[in-house]
Design a protein around this motif. Structure first.
Motif, short mmCIF file in Angstrom:
data_model
loop_
_atom_site.label_atom_id
_atom_site.label_comp_id
_atom_site.label_asym_id
_atom_site.label_seq_id
_atom_site.Cartn_x
_atom_site.Cartn_y
_atom_site.Cartn_z
N GLU A 32 0.94 -1.27 0.06
CA GLU A 32 0.04 -0.17 0.10
C GLU A 32 0.93 1.34 0.00
O GLU A 32 0.54 2.15 -0.62
CB GLU A 32 -0.89 0.01 1.13
N GLN A 35 2.25 1.92 -3.38
CA GLN A 35 1.29 2.45 -4.42
C GLN A 35 1.08 4.02 -4.04
O GLN A 35 0.98 4.75 -4.86
CB GLN A 35 -0.04 1.64 -4.46
N GLU A 60 -1.41 -8.04 -8.55
CA GLU A 60 -2.81 -7.28 -8.41
C GLU A 60 -2.91 -6.27 -9.53
O GLU A 60 -2.08 -5.49 -9.68
CB GLU A 60 -2.71 -6.51 -7.11
N ARG A 61 -4.06 -6.23 -10.36
CA ARG A 61 -4.02 -5.32 -11.51
C ARG A 61 -3.76 -3.93 -11.22
O ARG A 61 -2.93 -3.20 -11.75
CB ARG A 61 -5.58 -5.50 -12.02
N HIS A 62 -4.53 -3.49 -10.26
CA HIS A 62 -4.39 -2.08 -9.73
C HIS A 62 -3.03 -1.76 -9.40
O HIS A 62 -2.34 -0.54 -9.72
CB HIS A 62 -5.30 -1.72 -8.79
N MET A 63 -2.40 -2.50 -8.95
CA MET A 63 -0.91 -2.22 -8.40
C MET A 63 0.09 -2.09 -9.63
O MET A 63 0.82 -1.03 -9.82
CB MET A 63 -0.26 -3.32 -7.36
N GLN A 65 -0.88 -1.82 -12.76
CA GLN A 65 -1.13 -0.66 -13.58
C GLN A 65 -0.55 0.75 -13.02
O GLN A 65 0.09 1.64 -13.89
CB GLN A 65 -2.66 -0.26 -13.60
N ALA A 66 -0.70 0.83 -11.91
CA ALA A 66 -0.07 2.03 -11.15
C ALA A 66 1.47 1.87 -11.37
O ALA A 66 2.10 3.15 -11.90
CB ALA A 66 -0.26 2.29 -9.66
N ASP A 97 0.85 -5.61 -20.87
CA ASP A 97 0.38 -4.12 -20.99
C ASP A 97 1.19 -3.52 -22.10
O ASP A 97 2.23 -3.11 -22.21
CB ASP A 97 0.80 -3.65 -19.40
#
Length: 118
Positions: A32, A35, A60-63, A65-66, A97
């Motif tokens: 966390e 991120q 984890e997709r959001h991690m 992507q960030a 990606d």
């Protein structure tokens, strides 16, 4: 103690956990912080975080992507070692990606004369 960690401390903690093969579910506070602090990461920190994500199998997709967006925003500042680590990490994680991979590929091709063998 998380508020005492800057982006360098956070990237280092993540790398140390990866070297010890830590359990990603137990690293939730560090992930966390990564991120949250990605905008402050320099190319070295981005390469370290990428490598660590791959070693820990953080998918984890959001991690991702960030992380990808941060890499794209600093791609021009990455040296060949950073590029190599980032490419290896995203390949190891089987991340498709395409904008990131295309940009990494273009950057590597343009700078292929700078790469050195190990």
């Amino acid at each position: 103690r998380g508020q005492e960690f800057d982006h360098v401390n956070t990237a280092t903690a993540l790398q140390r956990a990866a070297k010890l093969q830590g359990n990603p579910s137990q690293l939730r506070p560090v992930l966390e912080m990564v991120q949250q602090q990605l905008p402050a990461f320099k190319p070295f920190n981005l390469a370290t975080a990428s490598w660590s994500f791959a070693r820990l199998q953080v998918r984890e997709r959001h991690m991702l992507q960030a992380l990808s967006q941060s890499v794209l925003s600093q791609l021009g500042e990455c040296d060949t070692r950073h590029l190599s680590r980032i490419v290896w990490a995203f390949a190891k994680l089987l991340v498709h990606d395409w904008p990131l991979l295309d940009a990494l590929s273009d950057s590597a091709i343009a700078r292929c004369h700078e790469f050195e063998g190990q």
